[in-house]
Design an enzyme around this catalytic site. Structure first.
Site: not given
Ligand SMILES: [Mn+2]
Length: 235
Positions: A108, A213, A215
């Site tokens: 990001c 993202h 994650e």
């Protein structure tokens, strides 16, 4: 076997002068076989150099905007908050990482920092600056673990190889995006509205940035987990 130590850049809460770290970055790196280490924002040049020497890889995490002066622009109306401390630390650290040819992953804000560090520019605000006819929701209206738009991966790139497919479903929580690519970088993914959603540096051990993202996706998506896995393996 010794696990690689991966340094993460923390977020700077400028209201309270606090630093913050999303635990899912740490969990993803741990699951991929590394020991995550949160780095300080307050570090002088010698300390940044030592961090680049002693850690095995670096994750530039998500967060707010980068100061437009750092890519040669005036601050536009829809630019968000910035942290001089974080901008300075991340842009100061990257040259030492490159010198040591250590692996680096940007997520990001991280992809934007990597691009700016290499001399590239970014859209300060996608919606007001690009005015697409059928806007894609780059700030998705539902939970982060659910993908919201697709990206087309560029054939022959490391990211395409890691994903093992041409089209990837990703989540999206950004109002800025990479505009002109920095020196030595190529685009490895585009959104359907033609924004650059991933970049990499061909010939470098591991230099990858993604606008989405992973994650928030790695627990349910093999492609997202393989990105962390390959990153940790290169460390
Ligand atoms: Mn997006």
């Amino acid at each position: 076997m010794k696990k690689p130590l991966i340094g993460l850049t923390p977020a700077h809460d400028t209201d309270n002068n606090d630093i913050k770290m999303r635990p899912t970055y740490l969990r993803a790196l741990k699951a991929a076989g590394a020991i995550p280490v949160v780095m300080p924002l307050e570090a002088d040049e010698d300390e940044l150099k030592q961090l680049a020497d002693e850690l095995d890889g670096f994750l530039f995490t998500g967060g707010p905007d980068v100061h437009p002066f750092l890519f040669g622009e005036e601050t536009q109306m829809h630019c968000g908050n910035v942290s001089e401390a974080r901008d300075g630390m991340e842009l100061g650290l990257l040259p030492f990482i490159l010198e040591k040819r250590k692996p680096v992953l940007g997520i990001c804000r991280g992809i934007q920092v990597l691009n700016i560090a290499m001399g590239g520019t970014i859209w300060q605000d996608i919606f007001s600056m690009t005015k697409p006819e059928f806007p894609i929701a780059h700030t998705q209206p539902f939970a982060y673990h659910m993908p919201s738009h697709t990206v087309l991966l560029t054939q022959g790139t490391l990211l395409h190889e890691i994903a093992g497919m041409d089209t990837l479903r990703v989540n999206s929580m950004h109002h800025q995006a990479v505009k002109d690519l920095g020196e030595g970088l190529i685009a490895s993914a585009y959104s359907p509205d033609h924004l650059i959603e991933a970049l990499e540096m061909p010939g470098y051990p591991f230099f990858v940035g993604v606008q989405w993202h992973p994650e928030y996706l790695w627990e349910n998506s093999g492609e997202a987990f393989r990105l962390f896995k390959r990153f940790v393996e290169s460390c």
